[in-house]
Design a protein around this motif. Structure first.
Motif, mmCIF file in Angstrom:
data_model
loop_
_atom_site.group_PDB
_atom_site.id
_atom_site.type_symbol
_atom_site.label_atom_id
_atom_site.label_comp_id
_atom_site.label_asym_id
_atom_site.label_seq_id
_atom_site.Cartn_x
_atom_site.Cartn_y
_atom_site.Cartn_z
ATOM 1 N N GLU A 217 0.832 -1.211 0.000
ATOM 2 C CA GLU A 217 0.000 0.000 0.000
ATOM 3 C C GLU A 217 0.870 1.266 0.000
ATOM 4 O OE1 GLU A 217 -2.343 -0.568 3.484
ATOM 5 O OE2 GLU A 217 -3.966 -1.600 2.433
ATOM 6 N N ALA A 218 1.903 1.268 0.846
ATOM 7 C CA ALA A 218 2.784 2.434 0.922
ATOM 8 C C ALA A 218 3.568 2.612 -0.374
ATOM 9 C CB ALA A 218 3.736 2.288 2.110
ATOM 10 N N TYR A 219 3.983 1.518 -0.956
ATOM 11 C CA TYR A 219 4.734 1.574 -2.219
ATOM 12 C C TYR A 219 3.868 2.136 -3.344
ATOM 13 C CZ TYR A 219 8.012 -0.209 -5.810
ATOM 14 O OH TYR A 219 8.902 -0.348 -6.855
ATOM 15 N N LEU A 220 2.580 1.789 -3.357
ATOM 16 C CA LEU A 220 1.659 2.378 -4.331
ATOM 17 C C LEU A 220 1.596 3.891 -4.150
ATOM 18 C CD1 LEU A 220 -0.592 2.305 -6.509
ATOM 19 C CD2 LEU A 220 -2.214 1.853 -4.651
ATOM 20 N N ASP A 221 1.536 4.354 -2.901
ATOM 21 C CA ASP A 221 1.488 5.796 -2.653
ATOM 22 C C ASP A 221 2.757 6.484 -3.168
ATOM 23 O OD1 ASP A 221 -0.996 5.567 -1.482
ATOM 24 O OD2 ASP A 221 -0.243 5.583 0.575
ATOM 25 N N VAL A 222 3.907 5.850 -2.955
ATOM 26 C CA VAL A 222 5.172 6.425 -3.429
ATOM 27 C C VAL A 222 5.204 6.440 -4.954
ATOM 28 C CG1 VAL A 222 7.674 6.054 -3.526
ATOM 29 C CG2 VAL A 222 6.473 5.887 -1.339
ATOM 30 N N PHE A 223 4.796 5.341 -5.573
ATOM 31 C CA PHE A 223 4.753 5.268 -7.038
ATOM 32 C C PHE A 223 3.831 6.356 -7.599
ATOM 33 C CE2 PHE A 223 2.370 3.567 -10.728
ATOM 34 C CZ PHE A 223 3.407 3.505 -11.650
ATOM 35 N N THR A 224 2.668 6.505 -6.984
ATOM 36 C CA THR A 224 1.716 7.521 -7.440
ATOM 37 C C THR A 224 2.325 8.918 -7.333
ATOM 38 O OG1 THR A 224 -0.150 6.133 -6.764
ATOM 39 C CG2 THR A 224 -0.589 8.474 -7.076
ATOM 40 N N HIS A 225 3.012 9.167 -6.229
ATOM 41 C CA HIS A 225 3.660 10.469 -6.038
ATOM 42 C C HIS A 225 4.676 10.725 -7.149
ATOM 43 C CE1 HIS A 225 5.568 13.865 -3.997
ATOM 44 N NE2 HIS A 225 6.734 13.272 -4.222
ATOM 45 N N HIS A 226 5.547 9.759 -7.407
ATOM 46 C CA HIS A 226 6.565 9.923 -8.458
ATOM 47 C C HIS A 226 5.907 10.135 -9.822
ATOM 48 C CE1 HIS A 226 10.564 8.587 -6.615
ATOM 49 N NE2 HIS A 226 9.703 8.596 -5.605
ATOM 50 N N TYR A 227 4.894 9.337 -10.096
ATOM 51 C CA TYR A 227 4.231 9.387 -11.400
ATOM 52 C C TYR A 227 3.597 10.758 -11.639
ATOM 53 C CZ TYR A 227 1.353 7.600 -15.293
ATOM 54 O OH TYR A 227 0.771 7.384 -16.523
ATOM 55 N N LEU A 228 2.851 11.246 -10.646
ATOM 56 C CA LEU A 228 2.146 12.514 -10.811
ATOM 57 C C LEU A 228 3.105 13.700 -10.788
ATOM 58 C CD1 LEU A 228 -1.052 11.875 -8.646
ATOM 59 C CD2 LEU A 228 -0.816 11.793 -11.141
ATOM 60 N N ARG A 229 4.172 13.620 -9.991
ATOM 61 C CA ARG A 229 5.150 14.706 -9.985
ATOM 62 C C ARG A 229 5.883 14.773 -11.327
ATOM 63 N NH1 ARG A 229 4.714 18.302 -5.614
ATOM 64 N NH2 ARG A 229 6.965 18.708 -5.669
ATOM 65 N N ALA A 230 6.158 13.621 -11.914
ATOM 66 C CA ALA A 230 6.791 13.615 -13.233
ATOM 67 C C ALA A 230 5.854 14.207 -14.275
ATOM 68 C CB ALA A 230 7.182 12.189 -13.613
ATOM 69 N N LYS A 231 4.590 13.842 -14.185
ATOM 70 C CA LYS A 231 3.604 14.352 -15.131
ATOM 71 C C LYS A 231 3.490 15.869 -15.049
ATOM 72 C CE LYS A 231 -1.153 13.381 -16.624
ATOM 73 N NZ LYS A 231 -2.375 12.586 -16.313
ATOM 74 N N SER A 232 3.623 16.417 -13.860
ATOM 75 C CA SER A 232 3.524 17.864 -13.657
ATOM 76 C C SER A 232 4.885 18.561 -13.745
ATOM 77 C CB SER A 232 2.896 18.162 -12.289
ATOM 78 O OG SER A 232 1.608 17.611 -12.189
ATOM 79 N N GLN A 233 5.930 17.776 -14.027
ATOM 80 C CA GLN A 233 7.295 18.303 -14.117
ATOM 81 C C GLN A 233 7.713 18.996 -12.814
ATOM 82 O OE1 GLN A 233 7.364 20.671 -17.746
ATOM 83 N NE2 GLN A 233 7.670 18.845 -18.989
ATOM 84 N N LEU A 234 7.415 18.331 -11.706
ATOM 85 C CA LEU A 234 7.793 18.810 -10.381
ATOM 86 C C LEU A 234 8.759 17.814 -9.746
ATOM 87 C CD1 LEU A 234 4.271 19.877 -9.071
ATOM 88 C CD2 LEU A 234 6.126 21.407 -9.793
ATOM 89 N N PRO A 235 9.659 18.277 -8.880
ATOM 90 C CA PRO A 235 10.605 17.357 -8.247
ATOM 91 C C PRO A 235 9.935 16.441 -7.236
ATOM 92 C CG PRO A 235 10.823 19.542 -7.306
ATOM 93 C CD PRO A 235 9.875 19.677 -8.466
ATOM 94 N N VAL A 236 10.547 15.293 -7.012
ATOM 95 C CA VAL A 236 10.055 14.349 -6.008
ATOM 96 C C VAL A 236 10.286 14.922 -4.614
ATOM 97 C CG1 VAL A 236 10.447 12.075 -4.978
ATOM 98 C CG2 VAL A 236 10.429 12.343 -7.479
ATOM 99 N N GLN A 237 9.312 14.750 -3.729
ATOM 100 C CA GLN A 237 9.444 15.150 -2.326
ATOM 101 C C GLN A 237 9.902 13.931 -1.523
ATOM 102 O OE1 GLN A 237 5.398 16.750 -1.832
ATOM 103 N NE2 GLN A 237 6.304 18.794 -1.661
#
Length: 253
Positions: A217-237
């Motif tokens: 579950e936590a890994y899905l949240d991290v993957f989602t964060h990376h995916y959406l930040r890449a889509k928005s061209q924002l750095p990973v937190q």
């Protein structure tokens, strides 16, 4: 607080079942696969994310007694947003097969007949004869639970379930959950439609493996964060809530 990508990079890991299925499917393609809204930005072969937002350095490894068998619709393994890939990252005994109406991979039939496994087809019980439905994972002496997930859109999954006679004699595990799906990468009209990795986490929890379930579950949240930040061209937190939770689970194992 943001920081650069972790260094040194994570060591290369051998390709898992979904990765191998993706490679085989790409080899059969008559033209390059292009995801919806995709671009030609280079992607990491290990996590399918754009290289600047690579996830490989935080991939968790959790030992499980349970296994997962993914039966995947034709192009599912090609989609960067597919979460079956995350299951294969976390659960070592993950198997992946492409689905076709007119043929079945002999290796899938061999797996289902392997005496070490107790297979369960994970599917809503409302669509199945009552005598096949189970709602819990009871220990079977000498056998390990194997959760068969139909990795597809809901209409595709219903078709796959109806037209896969080799699944007809297997028990059907019907999940009941009051959770709301946290998956944000594809649209669904219903909050109780879970993505594939969320279903796998529910199954692992039922099988008495809560740490593996929470990690997935936590890994899905991290993957989602990376995916959406890449889509928005924002750095990973890297010090955000999702990463801290995944890191805490790794330290508690």
């Amino acid at each position: 607080m943001n920081r650069p990508l972790p260094t040194p990079p994570a060591p290369a890991l051998p390709p898992h079942a979904v990765s191998r299925l993706r490679t085989a499917r790409l080899a059969r393609a008559s033209k390059p696969f292009r995801a919806r809204g995709g671009s030609d930005v280079p992607r990491c072969a290990g996590c399918r994310l754009v290289v600047s937002h690579c996830l490989c350095a935080v991939r968790p490894v959790v030992g499980t007694r349970a296994g997962v068998c993914l039966i995947m619709a034709d192009i599912e393994a090609l989609k960067p947003s597919n979460t079956g890939w995350l299951i294969a990252d976390v659960v070592a005994d993950t198997f992946a097969f492409g689905w076709a109406r007119t043929a079945v991979d002999p290796a899938l039939l061999t797996l289902l007949a392997d005496p070490q496994w107790q297979p369960y087809v994970v599917f809503p019980g409302e669509f199945v004869a009552a005598e096949r439905v189970v709602t819990d994972v009871e220990p079977v002496p000498g056998k390990r639970p194997l959760f068969i997930l139909l990795d597809a859109t809901w209409p595709e999954a219903r078709k796959m379930f109806r037209k896969s006679p080799y699944l007809d004699k297997l028990p059907v595990l019907s999940l009941a959950s009051d959770q709301i799906s946290r998956y944000k990468l594809r649209r669904s009209r219903r909050d109780d439609h879970f993505c594939t990795s969320e279903v796998a986490a529910l199954c692992l929890d039922l099988a008495g493996e809560p740490h593996a379930a929470q990690t997935l579950e936590a890994y899905l949240d991290v993957f989602t964060h990376h995916y959406l930040r890449a889509k928005s061209q924002l750095p990973v937190q890297w010090e955000g809530k999702a990463h801290l939770q995944l890191r805490g689970l790794a330290h508690s194992s």
